[in-house]
Design a protein around this motif. Structure first.
Motif, PDB file in Angstrom:
ATOM      1  N   ASN A   1       0.846  -1.193   0.000  1.00  0.00           N
ATOM      2  CA  ASN A   1       0.000   0.000   0.000  1.00  0.00           C
ATOM      3  C   ASN A   1       0.879   1.241   0.000  1.00  0.00           C
ATOM      4  O   ASN A   1       1.977   1.251   0.564  1.00  0.00           O
ATOM      5  CB  ASN A   1      -0.898   0.027   1.232  1.00  0.00           C
TER       6      ASN A   1
ATOM      7  N   THR B   1       0.781   5.413   0.849  1.00  0.00           N
ATOM      8  CA  THR B   1       0.047   6.507   1.476  1.00  0.00           C
ATOM      9  C   THR B   1       0.773   7.817   1.239  1.00  0.00           C
ATOM     10  O   THR B   1       1.980   7.928   1.482  1.00  0.00           O
ATOM     11  CB  THR B   1      -0.097   6.283   2.991  1.00  0.00           C
TER      12      THR B   1
ATOM     13  N   ILE C   1      -9.909  11.657  -7.819  1.00  0.00           N
ATOM     14  CA  ILE C   1     -10.983  11.644  -6.845  1.00  0.00           C
ATOM     15  C   ILE C   1     -11.154  13.045  -6.267  1.00  0.00           C
ATOM     16  O   ILE C   1     -10.191  13.817  -6.186  1.00  0.00           O
ATOM     17  CB  ILE C   1     -10.689  10.594  -5.739  1.00  0.00           C
TER      18      ILE C   1
ATOM     19  N   GLU D   1     -14.296  10.881   4.298  1.00  0.00           N
ATOM     20  CA  GLU D   1     -13.628   9.759   3.640  1.00  0.00           C
ATOM     21  C   GLU D   1     -14.368   9.442   2.354  1.00  0.00           C
ATOM     22  O   GLU D   1     -15.583   9.576   2.279  1.00  0.00           O
ATOM     23  CB  GLU D   1     -13.631   8.542   4.564  1.00  0.00           C
ATOM     24  N   LYS D   2     -13.587   9.020   1.348  1.00  0.00           N
ATOM     25  CA  LYS D   2     -14.189   8.650   0.082  1.00  0.00           C
ATOM     26  C   LYS D   2     -13.371   7.530  -0.552  1.00  0.00           C
ATOM     27  O   LYS D   2     -12.148   7.493  -0.409  1.00  0.00           O
ATOM     28  CB  LYS D   2     -14.236   9.850  -0.857  1.00  0.00           C
ATOM     29  N   HIS D   3     -14.058   6.634  -1.254  1.00  0.00           N
ATOM     30  CA  HIS D   3     -13.394   5.495  -1.878  1.00  0.00           C
ATOM     31  C   HIS D   3     -13.679   5.496  -3.371  1.00  0.00           C
ATOM     32  O   HIS D   3     -14.764   5.887  -3.801  1.00  0.00           O
ATOM     33  CB  HIS D   3     -13.902   4.179  -1.289  1.00  0.00           C
ATOM     34  N   SER D   4     -12.678   5.028  -4.122  1.00  0.00           N
ATOM     35  CA  SER D   4     -12.884   4.810  -5.546  1.00  0.00           C
ATOM     36  C   SER D   4     -11.945   3.691  -5.975  1.00  0.00           C
ATOM     37  O   SER D   4     -10.740   3.899  -6.101  1.00  0.00           O
ATOM     38  CB  SER D   4     -12.599   6.083  -6.353  1.00  0.00           C
TER      39      SER D   4
ATOM     40  N   ARG E   1      -9.316   1.137  -5.849  1.00  0.00           N
ATOM     41  CA  ARG E   1      -8.217   0.912  -4.900  1.00  0.00           C
ATOM     42  C   ARG E   1      -7.783   2.188  -4.182  1.00  0.00           C
ATOM     43  O   ARG E   1      -6.807   2.176  -3.436  1.00  0.00           O
ATOM     44  CB  ARG E   1      -7.026   0.317  -5.650  1.00  0.00           C
ATOM     45  N   LEU E   2      -8.489   3.270  -4.395  1.00  0.00           N
ATOM     46  CA  LEU E   2      -8.136   4.541  -3.783  1.00  0.00           C
ATOM     47  C   LEU E   2      -9.029   4.839  -2.591  1.00  0.00           C
ATOM     48  O   LEU E   2     -10.240   4.617  -2.636  1.00  0.00           O
ATOM     49  CB  LEU E   2      -8.291   5.685  -4.792  1.00  0.00           C
ATOM     50  N   ARG E   3      -8.393   5.350  -1.541  1.00  0.00           N
ATOM     51  CA  ARG E   3      -9.148   5.842  -0.400  1.00  0.00           C
ATOM     52  C   ARG E   3      -8.576   7.200  -0.023  1.00  0.00           C
ATOM     53  O   ARG E   3      -7.376   7.351   0.167  1.00  0.00           O
ATOM     54  CB  ARG E   3      -9.038   4.902   0.787  1.00  0.00           C
TER      55      ARG E   3
ATOM     56  N   THR F   1      -8.941  10.528   2.642  1.00  0.00           N
ATOM     57  CA  THR F   1      -9.505  11.081   3.873  1.00  0.00           C
ATOM     58  C   THR F   1      -9.250  12.585   3.897  1.00  0.00           C
ATOM     59  O   THR F   1      -8.306  13.085   3.276  1.00  0.00           O
ATOM     60  CB  THR F   1      -8.883  10.423   5.109  1.00  0.00           C
TER      61      THR F   1
ATOM     62  N   THR G   1      -4.205   1.048  -2.433  1.00  0.00           N
ATOM     63  CA  THR G   1      -4.016  -0.310  -1.926  1.00  0.00           C
ATOM     64  C   THR G   1      -3.546  -1.238  -3.048  1.00  0.00           C
ATOM     65  O   THR G   1      -3.816  -0.999  -4.232  1.00  0.00           O
ATOM     66  CB  THR G   1      -5.311  -0.863  -1.333  1.00  0.00           C
TER      67      THR G   1
END
Lengths: 111, 117
Positions: free
Chosen positions: A18, A20, A47, A55-58, A60-62, A64, A77
């Protein structure tokens, strides 16, 4: 002048790990966006997170967002070699009309 | 391809010469932006248009720089009397912004890389 600062400036990881990246900014914002840039090319929107979202997800992307700390993080990820690129956060200020970019994080994913 | 296009992709010029870049945005987009990016930095805002009106210019845009968007379609960015410090990637982006809505996703072109010798 650039509003945001990304941390780290460069990141090297193995495929599957992963990644970050963090971004800090200075003023109140309407939204914060993350973009990817492959070497010497244009930017691609990844994004967008609004100031009232945490928080938002798309895929494999997260992403915050902590407006009290004026910071955001992007988590990728299960990284792939194709994720190798520069990643930029960009903010839109309240009533702003443009993107204000940080200096970016260079991500290298080794296969 | 209906993305944002920029021409030329590369331009090498001698100091003191004038150069002009062109950007063709996505056709239904009413907003067009110009950014400049130097090595190792993020893009820096130069100017933007809402249809044919130029609504904001950065202090980075000296009087040697001029941008136009006739008829609210393509845009040109001209640099007069180029200097070595003008060497950079010039990026164009477009988006559609509704009245009262905030700035959201922008679509970028591939950029024009300018080298001033």
């Amino acid at each position: 002048s650039q509003q945001g600062e990304e941390d780290p400036q460069a990141l090297s990881i193995q495929e599957g790990e992963n990644a970050t990246m963090n971004c800090s900014y200075k003023t109140s914002i309407n939204n914060l966006q993350w973009y990817r840039q492959n070497s010497g090319r244009g930017l691609v929107h990844l994004i967008l997170i609004r100031s009232n979202e945490r928080e938002k997800h798309s895929g494999r992307l997260r992403v915050t967002l902590d407006t009290s700390k004026k910071s955001s993080s992007l988590l990728i990820t299960a990284s792939r070699a194709a994720d190798t690129a520069s990643y930029f956060c960009a903010t839109v200020m309240e009533y702003g009309n443009k993107l204000v970019f940080g200096a970016g994080t260079i991500l290298r994913v080794k296969s | 391809d209906t993305g944002v296009s920029q021409n030329p992709r590369h331009k090498i010029t001698k100091r003191g010469q004038n150069v002009t870049f062109r950007c063709d945005p996505i056709s239904e987009h009413n907003r067009l932006y110009w950014y400049r990016q130097t090595l190792g930095q993020g893009p820096e805002f130069l100017t933007y248009f809402q249809n044919e009106a130029q609504l904001e210019k950065s202090r980075l845009l000296s009087d040697r720089f001029s941008a136009e968007r006739p008829k609210g379609s393509f845009s040109t960015l001209e640099i007069q009397r180029t200097e070595q410090g003008d060497s950079a990637m010039y990026l164009c982006a477009s988006s559609h912004k509704g009245l009262g809505s905030p700035v959201h996703e922008q679509f970028f072109g591939p950029g024009t890389r300018l080298t001033v010798l």
